[in-house]
Write an enzyme that holds these catalytic residues in place. Structure first.
Site, short mmCIF file in Angstrom:
data_model
loop_
_atom_site.label_atom_id
_atom_site.label_comp_id
_atom_site.label_asym_id
_atom_site.label_seq_id
_atom_site.Cartn_x
_atom_site.Cartn_y
_atom_site.Cartn_z
N GLY A 136 0.84 -1.21 0.00
CA GLY A 136 0.00 0.00 0.00
C GLY A 136 0.86 1.24 0.00
O GLY A 136 2.05 1.18 -0.30
N ASN A 137 0.27 2.37 0.32
CA ASN A 137 1.05 3.61 0.42
C ASN A 137 0.42 4.51 1.47
O ASN A 137 -0.59 4.18 2.07
CB ASN A 137 1.14 4.30 -0.95
CG ASN A 137 -0.22 4.63 -1.50
OD1 ASN A 137 -0.94 5.45 -0.95
ND2 ASN A 137 -0.62 3.97 -2.59
#
Ligand code: CTP
Length: 396
Positions: free
Chosen positions: A206-207
């Site tokens: 993810g980020n």
């Protein structure tokens, strides 16, 4: 502002004295101003002065000197806008955590109208994580922040924490009431937040995107009367949204792609502010991957570029707007993306700019247009950036 009923909640900070000017400015423009104060605020500015300037009695307690009840529910329900200025660290903390120990707070918790707040405190208090978290909670609840300004503080120190000047606050209020429903009948599609690409049932790629920019955009478009479909990645804060925003929650890029395709055709304006993962694991393990060897290789495959795909499907009457987060050769990379993805506008975020990017309440962006025009905006709240983008969309 003529005829607008504005509740001004003043909490106990030195900036309270500036509220005399604020009340004058609002009354001069035809607003009806009702002042509420916390008990401590009266140490900084006289209720009598505020009453004379607002031409209304000032309320600080649940009952007045004639033993009459000051009905906070009625005050709250009758207002077109509530502004809390100065909003001290104490009042912000109570607003964020549901503590209701004075008339101002009881009115705030009963308010159905938009609430603006203008923080004011010393620089180190303002920078403290706890205070920033409380401010984020409040903006997450849909309150509108008028950010503290930088300058000389009552302590003699200099930094960010000064309440915005009365003229600035009045300008925010004026522009709030100026909204003209210019986008009524328009359909807007917005994406927000990150995507999570599953590695196994418990892990993902993810980020750090929080979706704040996308939520601000949805709010700004909705305030202009548009119907908004807001597609949110995981972890985007759940906040109360106006009726003209429909929220759809997705997790992975593939789901976001599918949801975008479903709504794109009917959309007059599409803004892709989501930080979509470019790659996903080639396979998701069906059970938790156990730690066995010293290393682990993950094979990643490319995700669809949603914005690029929408660009190929775009008709002449649709507007398509993207974001670009760059760390080097920013303008050149953003201009290339604008062209490659067939966009009308791209919003360039540089991670090199302080106060810009993921998780902050502020952003510093440059707008690049298909026509080759560019517009660099100063550091401003994400809601103000969103309002600027909406203004450009309206003029397009
Ligand atoms: N975007 C998208 N689908 C992807 C990747 C990005 O729709 N798989 C969109 C983003 O929402 C954003 C724009 O494309 O509006 C630019 O995203 P960015 O990550 O800056 O650029 P990329 O095209 O992914 O290029 P790179 O990562 O190489 O800079």
């Amino acid at each position: 502002m003529k005829g607008k009923r504005i509740l001004l909640g003043i909490s106990g900070g030195i900036a309270a004295y500036k509220c005399c000017t604020l009340v004058r400015l609002l009354v001069k423009q035809g607003a009806s101003v009702q002042v509420l104060m916390t008990p401590d605020a009266a140490d900084f500015v006289s209720p009598l002065t505020l009453s004379v300037l607002s031409k209304n009695p000032v309320h600080a307690n649940f009952k007045n000197n004639n033993h009459e009840w000051n009905n906070h529910v009625e005050l709250a329900l009758n207002a077109d806008l509530m502004i809390i200025a100065p909003a001290t660290a104490n009042t912000i903390g109570k607003m964020a955590h549901g503590i209701c120990d004075n008339l101002l707070l009881a009115t705030y918790f009963s308010a159905k109208c938009t609430v603006m707040f203008a923080p004011a405190m010393d620089l180190d208090m303002h920078a403290h994580k706890a205070i920033q978290n409380n401010i984020n909670t409040l903006t997450g609840y849909g309150n509108y922040i008028i950010p503290a300004e930088s300058g000389e503080l009552a302590s003699g120190l200099s930094g960010t924490g000064r309440m915005a000047e009365p003229e600035t606050i009045a300008a925010h209020i004026e522009s709030y009431f100026k909204k003209k429903n210019t986008l009524k009948g328009k359909q807007v599609l917005i994406t927000a937040g990150p995507t999570y690409e599953a590695i196994d049932p418990v892990r993902f790629i993810g980020n750090h995107s929080t979706g704040k920019m996308g939520l601000s955009l949805a709010t700004a478009f909705a305030e202009e009367g548009a119907n908004v479909v807001l597609i949110c990645g995981p972890g985007v804060q759940q906040i109360a949204l106006p009726k003209n925003i429909t929220r759809i929650d997705v997790v992975a890029a593939a789901q976001m792609h599918e949801a975008c395709l479903k709504h794109f055709k009917q959309s007059d304006i599409t803004v892709m502010s989501a930080a979509v993962a470019d790659y996903r694991p080639a396979e998701m393990a069906s059970s938790k991957i156990k730690k066995k060897s010293n290393g682990l290789d993950l094979t990643l495959v490319k995700n669809p570029d949603i914005l690029h795909d929408l660009g190929t499907k775009k008709s002449a009457k649709q507007l398509l707007i993207g974001f670009a987060l760059e760390t080097d050769n920013e303008r050149q990379h953003a201009a290339e993306k604008l062209k490659r993805k067939n966009l009308d506008m791209i919003v360039l975020n540089s991670l090199n700019d302080k106060g810009a990017g993921f998780g902050t309440d502020t952003n510093k962006v440059t707008l690049l247009f298909k026509s080759k025009r560019t517009k660099a905006l100063p550091l401003m709240s994400k809601l103000d950036v969103a309002t600027e983008i909406v203004k450009e969309v309206i003029s397009m």
